[in-house]
Design a protein around this motif. Structure first.
Motif, PDB file in Angstrom:
ATOM      1  N   ARG A 155      59.276 109.045  68.287  1.00 47.41           N
ATOM      2  CA  ARG A 155      59.605 107.662  67.967  1.00 47.41           C
ATOM      3  C   ARG A 155      58.331 106.809  67.992  1.00 47.41           C
ATOM      4  O   ARG A 155      58.106 105.979  67.132  1.00 47.41           O
ATOM      5  N   PRO A 209      54.063 114.215  82.691  1.00 44.07           N
ATOM      6  CA  PRO A 209      54.436 115.647  82.742  1.00 44.07           C
ATOM      7  C   PRO A 209      54.571 116.286  81.358  1.00 44.07           C
ATOM      8  O   PRO A 209      55.075 117.385  81.252  1.00 44.07           O
ATOM      9  N   GLU A 264      58.932  98.980  73.927  1.00 43.50           N
ATOM     10  CA  GLU A 264      58.714 100.315  73.358  1.00 43.50           C
ATOM     11  C   GLU A 264      57.729 101.116  74.203  1.00 43.50           C
ATOM     12  O   GLU A 264      57.882 102.329  74.346  1.00 43.50           O
ATOM     13  N   LEU A 320      64.640 117.781  79.353  1.00 45.85           N
ATOM     14  CA  LEU A 320      63.541 116.835  79.529  1.00 45.85           C
ATOM     15  C   LEU A 320      62.522 116.955  78.414  1.00 45.85           C
ATOM     16  O   LEU A 320      61.961 115.968  77.947  1.00 45.85           O
ATOM     17  N   LEU A 339      63.721 115.218  75.450  1.00 45.43           N
ATOM     18  CA  LEU A 339      63.598 113.781  75.693  1.00 45.43           C
ATOM     19  C   LEU A 339      62.171 113.314  75.445  1.00 45.43           C
ATOM     20  O   LEU A 339      61.912 112.314  74.768  1.00 45.43           O
ATOM     21  N   ARG A 340      61.214 114.089  75.983  1.00 46.78           N
ATOM     22  CA  ARG A 340      59.809 113.715  75.825  1.00 46.78           C
ATOM     23  C   ARG A 340      59.390 113.760  74.369  1.00 46.78           C
ATOM     24  O   ARG A 340      58.740 112.860  73.857  1.00 46.78           O
ATOM     25  N   THR A 377      44.510 106.047  75.266  1.00 54.20           N
ATOM     26  CA  THR A 377      45.931 106.333  75.451  1.00 54.20           C
ATOM     27  C   THR A 377      46.162 107.829  75.651  1.00 54.20           C
ATOM     28  O   THR A 377      47.126 108.218  76.288  1.00 54.20           O
ATOM     29  N   ASP A 409      59.777 102.314  77.086  1.00 52.53           N
ATOM     30  CA  ASP A 409      60.672 103.399  76.650  1.00 52.53           C
ATOM     31  C   ASP A 409      59.919 104.714  76.523  1.00 52.53           C
ATOM     32  O   ASP A 409      60.391 105.758  76.946  1.00 52.53           O
ATOM     33  N   LEU A 410      58.719 104.634  75.906  1.00 53.22           N
ATOM     34  CA  LEU A 410      57.932 105.848  75.701  1.00 53.22           C
ATOM     35  C   LEU A 410      57.637 106.510  77.040  1.00 53.22           C
ATOM     36  O   LEU A 410      57.877 107.714  77.220  1.00 53.22           O
ATOM     37  N   TYR A 411      57.120 105.726  77.985  1.00 54.88           N
ATOM     38  CA  TYR A 411      56.755 106.345  79.258  1.00 54.88           C
ATOM     39  C   TYR A 411      57.990 106.781  80.043  1.00 54.88           C
ATOM     40  O   TYR A 411      57.936 107.764  80.776  1.00 54.88           O
ATOM     41  N   ALA A 412      59.111 106.084  79.845  1.00 56.66           N
ATOM     42  CA  ALA A 412      60.348 106.528  80.497  1.00 56.66           C
ATOM     43  C   ALA A 412      60.770 107.878  79.927  1.00 56.66           C
ATOM     44  O   ALA A 412      61.179 108.789  80.661  1.00 56.66           O
ATOM     45  N   ASP A 413      60.658 108.039  78.604  1.00 59.00           N
ATOM     46  CA  ASP A 413      60.985 109.326  77.983  1.00 59.00           C
ATOM     47  C   ASP A 413      60.041 110.411  78.504  1.00 59.00           C
ATOM     48  O   ASP A 413      60.467 111.519  78.830  1.00 59.00           O
ATOM     49  N   LEU A 414      58.736 110.094  78.538  1.00 59.58           N
ATOM     50  CA  LEU A 414      57.755 111.106  78.927  1.00 59.58           C
ATOM     51  C   LEU A 414      57.952 111.526  80.378  1.00 59.58           C
ATOM     52  O   LEU A 414      57.709 112.676  80.739  1.00 59.58           O
ATOM     53  N   ARG A 415      58.401 110.584  81.198  1.00 59.38           N
ATOM     54  CA  ARG A 415      58.570 110.908  82.613  1.00 59.38           C
ATOM     55  C   ARG A 415      59.993 111.344  82.925  1.00 59.38           C
ATOM     56  O   ARG A 415      60.346 111.528  84.085  1.00 59.38           O
ATOM     57  N   GLY A 416      60.814 111.454  81.855  1.00 58.57           N
ATOM     58  CA  GLY A 416      62.165 111.968  82.059  1.00 58.57           C
ATOM     59  C   GLY A 416      63.046 111.083  82.939  1.00 58.57           C
ATOM     60  O   GLY A 416      63.814 111.587  83.754  1.00 58.57           O
ATOM     61  N   VAL A 417      62.940 109.776  82.752  1.00 62.51           N
ATOM     62  CA  VAL A 417      63.795 108.874  83.528  1.00 62.51           C
ATOM     63  C   VAL A 417      65.194 108.893  82.907  1.00 62.51           C
ATOM     64  O   VAL A 417      65.340 108.633  81.715  1.00 62.51           O
ATOM     65  N   LEU A 472      47.697 101.682  77.029  1.00 64.42           N
ATOM     66  CA  LEU A 472      48.857 101.134  76.312  1.00 64.42           C
ATOM     67  C   LEU A 472      48.706 101.359  74.818  1.00 64.42           C
ATOM     68  O   LEU A 472      47.604 101.371  74.289  1.00 64.42           O
TER      69      LEU A 472
END
Lengths: 375, 369, 591
Positions: free
Chosen positions: A15, A218, C106, A5, A8-9, A210, C109-117, C98
């Motif tokens: 990016r 997390p 994008e 994870l 991933l984060r 932001t 995607d960023l928040y999906a990555d940060l939340r480990g989806v 935002l």
């Protein structure tokens, strides 16, 4: 710590940073345009070398001897002499800043010299710009000694000056100030861009709210910091490479060392500069304060206390001590050596070690002070 | 009209002095700059490390070495007995200069042949190298003259009689510190004036000013005059610091100096107002001020002489007000210049001030009314 | 539904205090708050600006540490294990968090990555979210180019990429038009119904409280009430009435009523005055307005706001009641209804590049009238307002204020108007007295006259105690008073008010409007912009703007009238607004 994870984060954040850099021209401008402009400005604008310095020459009684000396001055690349009829006129020209100094050969100059001398050659320089005045004095002395020796040799007489100086200037035989100023300048500029860049981008996240949104995800604080460090490190190194290219290709500064030494030391320095920027950004929450702090605590000391233009050895002891806290000081030394002297490890190693310590201290301080909190 | 402008000035000064951010701009940089430049910015050599490699070991060579050792500019850090250490000393910057005396030095002197003294100098900082060479040359010249006297030979037919006017000891500090007065005034005025309109735009009070019966010219004066006042105050701080702390002589008197201060502050106020009327936020104003400050300080003759710059850049410096003001400050401090001799510096500043103030007024009208 | 520890509340707050230092001052943002929010429901955090809502949200999200007290989220202490809490909750800060230079996709995607989806579930999740928020057609658009409402929905979508157990929304409806507000509420209802998400929703709009399952009422850092909003409203049953009279003006009636004994609150609502009584007993018209004939009183449904006012009044009477507003001395002698048009706008257009911010609008305002410019952010009302004040040149059309175009008129013409900027723009570093002195000088007041007006302002606006305090440190309500005082120093004939009461508490708003009413009665013309639909009720006439055009013009009564139907006997101004927008959109798509 580096679980799936986390990777991933980190990837997501990286990016995001790169996309932002590509879409926001101001980051690219600070990384590439600012160094280029400053380098060009300094490179062309800042020179300590007097060439064709305007010199007022007063010959009260034209004689072959006086003419001979004046001719020697004419031939020197350092001066462009101009004749004045009287000392008073020459003096006024100097006061009008049309001449840096006056050479005054009095009416009895030739007669006294023929009588076994010594016949004084009056030299009055404008001492306001002390450094320039000293250089002018040195050049005049050089012209005079050469003239005496040459005329003695011509006449088959014994040398006027038996002990002869053979100067050998290592690393910079042409004694061009640009060759030493440019490498130092790169250090100053990279301090500014490295610290300014990171301080500004993080302050911007605070301003736009932001950062607050990031912090409730997390994500760990070290992930946020790493994601800031990597892209701006790459960007800073890019700016560094551009500056080195400008120095070598445009200003024809010799490059004696090896590329990889330069890269290694630049990387250490970049880490220290970015660490400083991150540290500023942990307390400066808006771009205005961040920008001003970056300029005051990084740019000014790097400019004055790094030895880039003013010699550290001549500063008072307390100030010399202070210079040890300026990362640019070590990098200036390294750059001047790598460019002009080569990979001299006895110089590079201790300075690189100092940079490493500063990088570790700054980044460590950032890691310790940064919290996932707003206060 | 004047009572309104007076109210504007009072408001502006109160806003500047009560706001911690602008107070920082007013007090922080000036003191730092004055102290740092005053102490750290010097081109003079003081106890520069040198090494001696004397291969001759005679009375004459020892005399020469003693002259080097006795000079306040140098400090002998090593006496070598082989050539190998030279490279190491210079490379590692332990010695700036190595004096190498040839083994035949005394013999050559006695035979009246050129007796070589080699000076190996670290050229990484070319200015320091030149200064060190200059000092060393002077030492060797003195040695020559006293050697000739000692052996009863005739002295050289001519002699250099060098005098430095206005700064006989050639102290860098006398050159740098008055320059700091100019830098101070420039930095403070351009930041304070440059950000004043932007700050009001950000707070929303600028709209409120514009809907009052105040005319643009009133607002312009209300913004510009505080800049002039603050600039003069900063210059005064700098002057006091230079005279009492750094003991730079003030020979030219205050009248020519303050005429320069006012003209210069006006020119910078005009530039600051131009930045101000173009910037929408304080940040843009800061950036604008920075973009103006850095080139104008570099291309002013503050640290390096304008005459050393390429011709085209020298021409560019003609539009830089600081270039003229630096001459005025230094002349007022060190030379006993009269008003007349400074006229060539005054009028360009006045022209620049007129041009920038008029442009600022025009931009102001364009952006606001 | 998670069966485990179901009884435990989603959020429990026990004795929490938190203060902040600004310079030498220490301000308590939260003072000994104890409260809880239950699972699977929407809990509203209700209060004006400065009540401490954002601080409480940040404490719950683990972004701040409390000075004292303890906060548990789903049974976990936030101060000890913020990270653990942050994996289970999602938080949308004000301004939505935002990245404006990233596209919609994008950002997701960023928040999906940060939340480990996990990648596998993303496609489906994105499809759900984009459908729910209606953002599907805009996935490649930069977030910075979205409208306010769309940004709000994207912000919400980003917090929902990983379905949270608890959702914190900090003032999500600020600066968003009523249509988007309604859509947001539909999404929230959907979340609580289908995913049993617990939602904490902060807002300064009291009408939104009625949509919450439970509310926490905050005021000046204190919790002043908690419970079911319907219970709050129910307590006020039988205490709210509408009073109509043709004999005296509605403003005079409201002024008299607000000071009558036994009346908690009196507000103008269209042509009527809405009153709230101390006790649940029908008021006697003769007692309330002695000597006024033809008064009809009818029962009105209670509102949540009534209970908030009642709470605030109860707190205030414990301290002190504000002095009754003294009639404001204004020079103009306009008791008779004037028919003169003081503000005239014809064919007014303003373009920014290719964008038409104001598109061919026309209206006029008579002397002594309170005229409202209503619309959501981006509707063009601020642009219109700035053109009227002479701050912005129009691209085309005609405008006259007191017979002048202020942009080209000589400076003295501007001396006839007063202007109160958005956010009560004052010189924050200057003291109250210095601000007053400066603005009176700017309006050419001098010597004795100036001193007299400054003394008047300090006394009239109850600012004496703060005369030498920096105006930036004043509480919001006092800033608003000072801003109005500064605008009135020169006794203007026309007063421009830009969002004059945004964020201030309801009592301060009432006090403000009572002053404005008094001014209007003296013949001062007032032009006010607002996105606050409730404020429209105070206006004599108003225009509603959307996308640069005027959708409707008239009295508040008449605009609402069109919507009156058996199923909605008493439509609100917001209902009227939403209906207008929807009709306009329907017409646009038909054409």
């Amino acid at each position: 710590m580096m679980d799936r994870l986390s990777i991933l984060r980190l990837r997501g954040l990286l990016r995001k940073e790169f996309l932002q850099i590509l879409r926001d021209p101001s980051a690219l401008a600070i990384a590439f345009l600012l160094p280029a402009i400053l380098l060009l400005l300094f490179g062309y604008g800042v020179s300590l070398d007097a060439r064709n310095a305007p010199l007022a020459v007063v010959i009260e009684q034209p004689t072959p001897l006086a003419a001979d000396f004046a001719a020697n001055l004419e031939h020197s690349p350092y001066f462009s002499p101009r004749r004045f009829a009287s000392f008073r006129e020459a003096e006024l020209a100097m006061d009008r800043r049309e001449a840096v100094g006056v050479i005054w050969l009095r009416a009895d100059f030739a007669r006294k010299a023929d009588d076994g001398g010594p016949a004084p050659i009056g030299v009055i320089v404008n001492g306001v710009d002390a450094n320039n005045a000293r250089l002018i004095e040195g050049y005049i002395q050089q012209v005079w000694v050469n003239w005496l020796q040459a005329s003695a040799t011509r006449a088959g007489r014994a040398l006027a000056f038996p002990a002869v100086v053979h100067p050998r200037v290592w690393f910079n035989p042409a004694v061009q100030s640009r060759d030493y100023l440019t490498p130092g300048l790169i250090a100053v500029i990279m301090t500014l861009t490295g610290a300014l860049l990171t301080a500004l981008v993080i302050a911007r996240e605070w301003e736009r709210g932001t950062m607050e949104a990031l912090m409730v995800t997390p994500v760990a604080i070290w992930e946020i910091l790493t994601a800031k460090l990597i892209p701006y490190f790459v960007l800073g190194m890019g700016g560094m490479a551009a500056s080195v290219l400008i120095a070598v290709l445009l200003f024809a500064v010799p490059f004696q060392g090896s590329g990889w030494t330069l890269t290694l030391c630049s990387a250490l320095f970049m880490l220290a500069a970015l660490g400083m920027g991150l540290l500023i950004s942990t307390f400066a929450r808006n771009q205005f304060v961040a920008g001003q702090t970056a300029i005051i605590v990084t740019f000014l000391p790097a400019f004055i206390l790094s030895g880039f233009i003013f010699d550290i050895g001549s500063m008072p002891a307390a100030v010399q001590f202070l210079t040890h806290l300026v990362a640019a000081r070590y990098f200036v030394t390294i750059l001047q050596s790598v460019f002009l002297a080569g990979d001299i490890w006895s110089v590079i190693a201790p300075n690189a070690a100092a940079l490493l310590i500063m990088a570790v201290v700054f980044l460590g301080a950032v890691r310790l002070t940064a919290r996932k909190r707003l206060d | 009209m004047w009572s309104q402008i007076f109210a504007l000035i009072v408001k502006e000064l109160l806003a500047i002095l009560k706001d911690p951010k602008s107070r920082m701009v007013l007090i922080g940089p000036p003191l730092i700059e004055l102290l740092v430049f005053g102490y750290a910015a010097t081109f003079d050599l003081d106890h520069a490390p040198i090494a001696i490699y004397n291969q001759d070991h005679s009375a004459a060579s020892r005399d020469l070495v003693a002259r080097f050792a006795g000079s306040p500019s140098f400090k002998v850090v090593a006496t070598l007995d082989g050539p190998r250490q030279i490279e190491q000393l210079i490379d590692t910057r332990q010695a700036l200069l190595v004096v190498v005396i040839d083994p035949r030095f005394t013999r050559d002197l006695a035979l009246q042949r050129p007796a070589p003294v080699q000076l190996i100098v670290d050229g990484r900082n070319s200015n320091t190298a030149l200064v060190a060479l200059g000092y060393a040359n002077a030492i060797v010249s003195d040695f020559n003259i006293s050697w000739l006297a000692k052996i009863g030979a005739p002295p050289p037919s001519t002699l250099l009689d060098i005098r430095a006017r206005y700064n006989p000891a050639l102290l860098s500090r006398w050159f740098i510190v008055p320059g700091v007065v100019a830098v101070l005034t420039q930095v403070v005025v351009s930041l304070v004036v440059g950000m004043s309109v932007a700050r009001e735009r950000e707070m929303g009070t600028f709209d409120q000013l514009l809907v009052t019966p105040l005319r643009p010219i009133d607002i312009l004066l209300g913004k510009g005059l505080p800049g002039l006042l603050i600039g003069s105050a900063e210059a005064t701080i700098g002057i006091i610091g230079a005279v009492w702390w750094f003991e730079v002589p003030l020979r030219g008197g205050l009248v020519p100096l303050y005429i320069g201060v006012v003209l210069f502050a006006m020119a910078i106020t005009g530039i600051g107002l131009m930045i101000s009327s173009l910037a929408a936020t304080q940040q843009q104003a800061l950036l604008g001020a920075f973009l103006f400050l850095v080139p104008s300080i570099i291309l002013s003759g503050f640290a390096t002489p304008v005459s050393n710059m390429p011709e085209i850049i020298q021409r560019l410096t003609l539009i830089n007000p600081m270039r003229y003001f630096l001459v005025v400050v230094r002349a007022s401090f060190l030379e006993e210049s009269g008003l007349l001799s400074l006229w060539p510096q005054y009028w360009p500043m006045a022209v620049i001030a007129m041009a920038t103030l008029v442009t600022a007024g025009w931009l102001f009208r364009k952006r606001s009314v | 539904m998670r069966p485990t520890d179901e009884a435990q509340p989603a959020i429990s707050i026990a004795g929490v205090s938190r203060s902040f230092r600004t310079g030498k001052r220490v301000a308590a943002a939260l003072d000994n708050i104890s409260a809880q929010a239950n699972r699977g429901v929407v809990t509203g955090l209700i209060g004006p600006d400065g009540a401490g809502k954002t601080t409480l949200m940040r404490l719950i999200a683990g972004l701040l540490l409390p000075d004292r007290g303890r906060i548990e989220v789903l049974g976990t202490n936030v101060a000890d294990s913020a990270l653990a809490v942050q994996t289970r909750l999602a938080y949308m800060p004000q301004r939505f968090g935002l990245y404006e230079d990233l596209s919609v996709q994008e950002n997701l995607d960023l928040y999906a990555d940060l939340r480990g989806v996990p990648r596998a579930v993303r496609t489906e999740r994105y499809a759900d979210l984009l459908h729910m928020t209606g953002l599907r057609p805009f996935t490649s658009r930069l977030a910075g180019r979205l409208s306010g409402g769309m940004k709000q929905k994207l912000g919400l979508a980003c917090t929902l990429v990983h379905p949270p157990e608890i959702l914190l929304l900090d003032e999500p409806t600020v600066g968003v038009d009523p249509v988007s507000r309604r859509e947001l509420w539909e999404i929230i209802d959907h979340l609580t119904n289908t995913a049993a998400t617990s939602v904490l929703f902060s807002t300064a709009y009291l009408d939104e409280a009625e949509r919450c399952d439970a509310v926490l009422l905050m005021h000046e850092g204190k919790l002043i009430g908690a419970g079911d909003p319907r219970e709050f409203t129910a307590k006020m049953a039988g205490r709210s009435y509408q009073l109509r009279t043709k004999t005296i003006s509605k403003r005079a009636a409201q002024e008299a009523l607000s000071r009558a004994a036994g009346i908690l609150d009196a507000t103008i609502q269209g042509e009527a005055v809405r009153i709230v009584t101390d006790e649940a007993k029908a008021p006697n018209a003769a007692q309330l307005l002695p000597g006024v004939d033809g008064v009809t009183i009818s029962a009105a449904p209670p509102r949540f706001e009534d209970s908030f006012i009642a709470l605030l009044r109860a707190r205030q009477s414990a301290a002190r009641r504000p002095p009754a507003p003294i009639p404001i001395p204004i020079l103009a002698d306009a008791n008779q209804e004037s028919q003169e048009d003081v503000i005239l706008v014809r064919n007014l257009t303003r373009e920014f590049g290719a964008f038409r911010a104001v598109d061919d609008i026309a209206f006029s305002v008579r002397q002594g009238e309170i005229f409202g410019l209503l619309g959501a952010n981006g509707a063009g009302k601020s642009t219109t307002f700035r053109m009227l004040c002479g701050l912005l040149p129009p691209t085309g059309g005609l405008l006259r204020v007191a017979g002048f175009d202020l942009r080209t008129a000589a400076a003295p013409a501007r001396g006839r108007i007063g202007y109160m900027a958005q956010k009560f723009s004052l010189y924050g570093d200057l003291s109250v007295r210095q601000n007053l002195r400066f603005f009176s000088s700017a309006y050419k007041l001098r010597n004795a006259r100036q001193r007299e007006r400054i003394d008047w302002a300090l006394a009239e606006f109850d600012l004496d105690a703060f005369a030498d305090a920096a105006s930036g440190d004043l509480p919001l309500g006092f800033k608003q008073r000072l801003a109005l005082a500064c605008a009135l120093m020169h006794e203007p004939e026309i007063l421009f008010l830009d969002e004059p009461t945004s964020g201030v508490d309801p009592l301060a708003r009432r006090e403000f409007w009572s002053r404005i009413n008094a001014l209007a009665d003296k013949g001062v013309t007032i032009l006010v912009t607002t996105h606050f639909m409730e404020e429209a009720e105070y206006c004599d006439r108003l225009v509603i703007m959307a996308q640069g055009r005027i959708l409707a013009e008239g009295t508040a009564e008449r605009l609402k009238e069109r919507l009156r139907r058996p199923d909605n006997p008493d439509p609100t101004m917001e209902d009227a607004f939403v209906a207008l927008i929807q009709t306009a959109e329907a017409q646009a798509s038909a054409a």
